[in-house]
Design an enzyme around this catalytic site. Structure first.
Site, PDB file in Angstrom:
ATOM      1  N   LYS A   1       0.858  -1.192   0.000  1.00  0.00           N
ATOM      2  CA  LYS A   1       0.000   0.000   0.000  1.00  0.00           C
ATOM      3  C   LYS A   1       0.889   1.236   0.000  1.00  0.00           C
ATOM      4  CE  LYS A   1      -2.383   1.658   3.751  1.00  0.00           C
ATOM      5  NZ  LYS A   1      -2.347   3.121   3.887  1.00  0.00           N
TER       6      LYS A   1
ATOM      7  N   ASP B   1      -3.487   4.383  -1.870  1.00  0.00           N
ATOM      8  CA  ASP B   1      -4.432   4.838  -0.846  1.00  0.00           C
ATOM      9  C   ASP B   1      -4.419   6.366  -0.768  1.00  0.00           C
ATOM     10  OD1 ASP B   1      -5.943   5.129   1.482  1.00  0.00           O
ATOM     11  OD2 ASP B   1      -4.355   4.408   2.808  1.00  0.00           O
ATOM     12  N   LEU B   2      -5.181   7.013  -1.667  1.00  0.00           N
ATOM     13  CA  LEU B   2      -5.187   8.485  -1.706  1.00  0.00           C
ATOM     14  C   LEU B   2      -6.520   9.067  -1.244  1.00  0.00           C
ATOM     15  CD1 LEU B   2      -3.251   9.135  -5.062  1.00  0.00           C
ATOM     16  CD2 LEU B   2      -2.345   9.032  -2.734  1.00  0.00           C
ATOM     17  N   LYS B   3      -7.509   8.231  -1.016  1.00  0.00           N
ATOM     18  CA  LYS B   3      -8.796   8.644  -0.425  1.00  0.00           C
ATOM     19  C   LYS B   3      -9.370   9.905  -1.071  1.00  0.00           C
ATOM     20  CE  LYS B   3      -7.868   6.719   4.197  1.00  0.00           C
ATOM     21  NZ  LYS B   3      -6.450   6.357   4.107  1.00  0.00           N
TER      22      LYS B   3
ATOM     23  N   CYS C   1     -11.831  12.700  -2.554  1.00  0.00           N
ATOM     24  CA  CYS C   1     -13.164  13.236  -2.236  1.00  0.00           C
ATOM     25  C   CYS C   1     -13.249  14.649  -2.788  1.00  0.00           C
ATOM     26  CB  CYS C   1     -13.386  13.231  -0.713  1.00  0.00           C
ATOM     27  SG  CYS C   1     -15.099  13.541  -0.257  1.00  0.00           S
ATOM     28  N   ASP C   2     -14.050  14.836  -3.850  1.00  0.00           N
ATOM     29  CA  ASP C   2     -14.201  16.162  -4.456  1.00  0.00           C
ATOM     30  C   ASP C   2     -15.471  16.113  -5.315  1.00  0.00           C
ATOM     31  OD1 ASP C   2     -13.684  18.755  -5.606  1.00  0.00           O
ATOM     32  OD2 ASP C   2     -11.550  18.430  -5.251  1.00  0.00           O
ATOM     33  N   ILE C   3     -15.713  17.125  -6.118  1.00  0.00           N
ATOM     34  CA  ILE C   3     -16.904  17.070  -6.965  1.00  0.00           C
ATOM     35  C   ILE C   3     -16.720  15.956  -8.009  1.00  0.00           C
ATOM     36  CG2 ILE C   3     -17.549  19.482  -6.604  1.00  0.00           C
ATOM     37  CD1 ILE C   3     -16.367  20.088  -9.395  1.00  0.00           C
TER      38      ILE C   3
ATOM     39  N   THR D   1     -14.206  16.406 -10.981  1.00  0.00           N
ATOM     40  CA  THR D   1     -12.788  16.447 -10.599  1.00  0.00           C
ATOM     41  C   THR D   1     -12.276  15.055 -10.254  1.00  0.00           C
ATOM     42  OG1 THR D   1     -13.088  18.690  -9.791  1.00  0.00           O
ATOM     43  CG2 THR D   1     -11.175  17.498  -8.937  1.00  0.00           C
TER      44      THR D   1
ATOM     45  N   THR E   1     -11.644   5.600  10.962  1.00  0.00           N
ATOM     46  CA  THR E   1     -11.644   5.006  12.313  1.00  0.00           C
ATOM     47  C   THR E   1     -11.209   6.020  13.373  1.00  0.00           C
ATOM     48  OG1 THR E   1      -9.525   4.055  11.696  1.00  0.00           O
ATOM     49  CG2 THR E   1     -11.392   2.566  11.736  1.00  0.00           C
TER      50      THR E   1
ATOM     51  N   ARG F   1       3.016  -1.376  10.776  1.00  0.00           N
ATOM     52  CA  ARG F   1       4.114  -1.503  11.740  1.00  0.00           C
ATOM     53  C   ARG F   1       4.416  -2.919  12.228  1.00  0.00           C
ATOM     54  NH1 ARG F   1       1.552   3.418  14.808  1.00  0.00           N
ATOM     55  NH2 ARG F   1      -0.214   2.382  13.781  1.00  0.00           N
TER      56      ARG F   1
END
Ligand code: C5P
Length: 232
Positions: A32, A59-61, A63-65, A68, A119, A211
């Site tokens: 990842k 894993d860039l998550k 969230c936008d319109i 985009t 989380t 870890r």
């Protein structure tokens, strides 16, 4: 869908990451890459790790319109990663646009999974700051349902929630689960943790382990132990 262990390469530089991966010699674990490494090194680090033969969860998550996110996903689809993600909070319209952007001209695409509630967000903050009055587990299931109805492949969730997600949304809907620790290991800042063996019993499809592998003096042995417990 095969079960697998994904190593969270939470490093801040190319050098650190590649010297970590060099220790695995012939083995090519699924890795990842998160915001820290991607923002530090740019898309070339993704291409380089891909060239070395690893599968990659980016894993860039997002969230936008919708427009985009669609265009951003189109760019990411060219990196040939195996899995990427976004926030279900962006609504079904955004998730559908993301899927469209991610799909390559030949119809193939990386797996797309959604983050439901982070989380790090607890029920009290959700109510007080976000004005969401429902119980947290109901919100997680609602967002997971939205992801499924948008056509996504699954969600990131706690291994403890994986059984519930599969029961409600089907065995094929993937659960990708962080918060994994060995029975004799240190939980660190993770609150609700599960062993790889328990995550397997509950039905996680992929476990994301940072870890317990990256901080172990012998990461190759820790990875092998994790694979043996989770995949068998
Ligand atoms: O080191 P550790 O095993 O706790 O790493 C877990 C990885 O999974 C980290 O990259 C962390 O950012 C990520 N993650 C998480 N909880 C979430 C979503 C992602 O721990 N809900």
């Amino acid at each position: 869908m095969g079960k697998d262990v994904i190593i969270a390469c939470d490093f801040s530089s190319r050098e650190q990451t590649l010297s970590f991966l060099d220790r695995f010699e012939g083995k090519k674990p699924f890795v990842k890459i998160g915001m820290e490494l991607f923002y530090a090194e740019g898309p070339e680090i993704v291409r380089e790790i891909k060239r070395r033969g690893h599968r990659i969860f980016l894993d860039l998550k997002l969230c936008d319109i919708p427009n985009t996110v669609q265009k951003a996903m189109r760019v990411l689809s060219r990196l040939e990663v195996d899995m990427t993600n976004l926030h279900a909070f962006g609504t079904v319209a955004m998730m559908e646009a993301a899927l469209e952007g991610l799909t390559r001209p030949d119809g193939t695409r990386p797996l797309l999974i959604a983050v439901t509630q982070l989380t790090s967000t607890d029920e009290e903050r959700m109510r007080r700051e976000l004005w969401i009055e429902k119980p947290l587990d109901e919100v997680v299931m609602q967002y997971a349902g939205l992801a499924r109805s948008a056509g996504l492949d699954g969600v990131v969730c706690s291994p403890l929630e994986a059984g519930k997600v599969h029961a409600a949304l089907g065995a094929e809907f993937l659960t990708v689960t962080p918060g994994v620790r060995f029975a004799d290991g240190d939980a660190g800042d993770q609150k609700r943790v599960t062993t790889p063996a328990r995550a397997r019993e509950i039905g996680s499809d992929y476990i994301v382990v940072g870890r317990p592998i990256t901080a172990d003096p012998d990461p190759v042995e820790a990875y092998a132990r994790c694979m043996a417990e989770f995949v068998g």
